[in-house]
Design an enzyme around this catalytic site. Structure first.
Site, PDB file in Angstrom:
ATOM      1  N   PRO A   9     -39.507 -12.647  23.363  1.00  0.00           N
ATOM      2  CA  PRO A   9     -40.878 -12.151  23.361  1.00  0.00           C
ATOM      3  C   PRO A   9     -41.950 -13.235  23.198  1.00  0.00           C
ATOM      4  CG  PRO A   9     -39.714 -11.493  21.356  1.00  0.00           C
ATOM      5  CD  PRO A   9     -38.689 -12.051  22.297  1.00  0.00           C
ATOM      6  N   ASN A  10     -43.021 -13.032  23.925  1.00  0.00           N
ATOM      7  CA  ASN A  10     -44.232 -13.861  23.878  1.00  0.00           C
ATOM      8  C   ASN A  10     -44.092 -15.216  24.573  1.00  0.00           C
ATOM      9  OD1 ASN A  10     -45.768 -11.952  22.265  1.00  0.00           O
ATOM     10  ND2 ASN A  10     -44.420 -12.513  20.581  1.00  0.00           N
ATOM     11  N   ARG A  17     -50.663 -19.536  24.303  1.00  0.00           N
ATOM     12  CA  ARG A  17     -50.255 -19.078  22.975  1.00  0.00           C
ATOM     13  C   ARG A  17     -50.125 -20.261  22.017  1.00  0.00           C
ATOM     14  NH1 ARG A  17     -44.066 -17.609  21.428  1.00  0.00           N
ATOM     15  NH2 ARG A  17     -44.540 -16.851  19.352  1.00  0.00           N
ATOM     16  N   TYR A  22     -46.956 -24.785  20.415  1.00  0.00           N
ATOM     17  CA  TYR A  22     -46.035 -24.676  21.554  1.00  0.00           C
ATOM     18  C   TYR A  22     -46.403 -25.560  22.742  1.00  0.00           C
ATOM     19  CZ  TYR A  22     -44.331 -20.728  18.877  1.00  0.00           C
ATOM     20  OH  TYR A  22     -43.815 -19.943  17.873  1.00  0.00           O
ATOM     21  N   ASN A  73     -33.512 -18.563  24.033  1.00  0.00           N
ATOM     22  CA  ASN A  73     -34.559 -18.730  23.029  1.00  0.00           C
ATOM     23  C   ASN A  73     -34.938 -17.303  22.620  1.00  0.00           C
ATOM     24  OD1 ASN A  73     -36.797 -19.066  21.476  1.00  0.00           O
ATOM     25  ND2 ASN A  73     -37.787 -20.570  22.818  1.00  0.00           N
ATOM     26  N   ALA A  76     -39.087 -14.552  18.320  1.00  0.00           N
ATOM     27  CA  ALA A  76     -39.146 -13.928  16.983  1.00  0.00           C
ATOM     28  C   ALA A  76     -37.880 -13.117  16.656  1.00  0.00           C
ATOM     29  CB  ALA A  76     -40.388 -13.050  16.868  1.00  0.00           C
ATOM     30  N   HIS A  79     -35.073 -14.209  14.080  1.00  0.00           N
ATOM     31  CA  HIS A  79     -35.130 -14.108  12.629  1.00  0.00           C
ATOM     32  C   HIS A  79     -34.658 -12.768  12.078  1.00  0.00           C
ATOM     33  CE1 HIS A  79     -37.178 -17.804  13.397  1.00  0.00           C
ATOM     34  NE2 HIS A  79     -38.189 -17.204  14.005  1.00  0.00           N
ATOM     35  N   ASP A  86     -25.132  -9.316  17.552  1.00  0.00           N
ATOM     36  CA  ASP A  86     -23.863  -8.652  17.874  1.00  0.00           C
ATOM     37  C   ASP A  86     -23.530  -8.799  19.360  1.00  0.00           C
ATOM     38  OD1 ASP A  86     -23.443  -7.929  15.275  1.00  0.00           O
ATOM     39  OD2 ASP A  86     -23.976  -5.810  15.536  1.00  0.00           O
ATOM     40  N   GLU A  97     -28.438 -21.762  21.307  1.00  0.00           N
ATOM     41  CA  GLU A  97     -29.758 -21.271  20.875  1.00  0.00           C
ATOM     42  C   GLU A  97     -30.759 -22.420  20.987  1.00  0.00           C
ATOM     43  OE1 GLU A  97     -29.592 -20.152  16.745  1.00  0.00           O
ATOM     44  OE2 GLU A  97     -31.763 -19.870  16.584  1.00  0.00           O
ATOM     45  N   HIS A  99     -35.065 -23.630  20.614  1.00  0.00           N
ATOM     46  CA  HIS A  99     -36.447 -23.338  20.217  1.00  0.00           C
ATOM     47  C   HIS A  99     -37.324 -24.504  20.633  1.00  0.00           C
ATOM     48  CE1 HIS A  99     -35.182 -19.898  17.886  1.00  0.00           C
ATOM     49  NE2 HIS A  99     -34.186 -20.643  17.440  1.00  0.00           N
ATOM     50  N   SER A 101     -40.333 -25.156  19.113  1.00  0.00           N
ATOM     51  CA  SER A 101     -40.774 -25.725  17.836  1.00  0.00           C
ATOM     52  C   SER A 101     -39.551 -25.862  16.923  1.00  0.00           C
ATOM     53  CB  SER A 101     -41.810 -24.799  17.193  1.00  0.00           C
ATOM     54  OG  SER A 101     -41.200 -23.571  16.815  1.00  0.00           O
ATOM     55  N   ARG A 106     -41.584 -24.633   9.656  1.00  0.00           N
ATOM     56  CA  ARG A 106     -42.695 -23.680   9.720  1.00  0.00           C
ATOM     57  C   ARG A 106     -42.593 -22.649   8.580  1.00  0.00           C
ATOM     58  NH1 ARG A 106     -43.028 -21.594  15.639  1.00  0.00           N
ATOM     59  NH2 ARG A 106     -45.004 -20.765  14.819  1.00  0.00           N
ATOM     60  N   ARG A 110     -39.267 -17.981   9.212  1.00  0.00           N
ATOM     61  CA  ARG A 110     -38.610 -18.589  10.380  1.00  0.00           C
ATOM     62  C   ARG A 110     -37.394 -19.433   9.979  1.00  0.00           C
ATOM     63  NH1 ARG A 110     -42.506 -17.662  14.458  1.00  0.00           N
ATOM     64  NH2 ARG A 110     -44.588 -17.662  13.585  1.00  0.00           N
TER      65      ARG A 110
END
Ligand code: DQA
Length: 143
Positions: A9-10, A17, A22, A73, A76, A79, A86, A97, A99, A101, A106, A110
């Site tokens: 998301p985002n 953003r 970012y 990625n 949010a 977290h 699962d 995985e 990211h 940032s 942070r 997070r």
């Protein structure tokens, strides 16, 4: 070999953003880079972005059925989404995985990733280069 790159998301809002965190690279610019880096690492990439937990879970089911390696990625969802964890845990292929940032530098919420425990590894904090490093690592894993 195919690889699925899933963005949560985002992330479609990159460039607009929180640029101080970012960067100014837009989402289309990021996907263009990932496509090229994937090619360099010997992958044919399918890059998808979704704001929906359901859709991300369904993409992971597809990766499991088609036995595709995954770079994700989870944004949010990293977290708190046990459901994405699962679905990731059920993969037989490696999942990395990433990211942009470094979540550990942070806010405290997070600092927990519910995904890391089922990932082969995590790369965070290098901006778009996090994806390049992940593709390089994935190429070594699957060969
Ligand atoms: C992020 C870090 C997450 O904490 C955040 O919710 C994001 C982006 C990153 O790439 O740095 O949306 O996953």
């Amino acid at each position: 070999m195919k690889i699925l790159v899933i963005n949560g998301p985002n992330l479609s809002r990159l460039g607009q953003r929180e640029p101080a965190i970012y960067g100014t690279l837009t989402y289309p610019e990021l996907t263009a880079k990932i496509t090229e880096w994937a090619k360099d690492s010997g992958f044919d990439s399918e890059i998808l972005q979704s704001d929906s937990e359901t859709e991300i879970i369904q993409l992971l089911h597809r990766a499991a059925d088609e036995k595709l390696p995954v770079i994700i990625n989870p944004a949010a969802f990293t977290h708190y989404s046990y459901a994405i964890r699962d679905a990731a845990a059920a993969l037989e292929t490696p999942l990395i995985e990433v990211h942009l940032s470094n979540p550990l530098s942070r806010e405290e919420f997070r600092h927990t990733s519910v995904i890391s425990g089922v990932a082969k590894g995590t790369i965070a904090g290098f901006g778009a280069d996090s994806y390049r490093l992940a593709l390089d690592a994935m190429a070594k894993l699957v060969r």
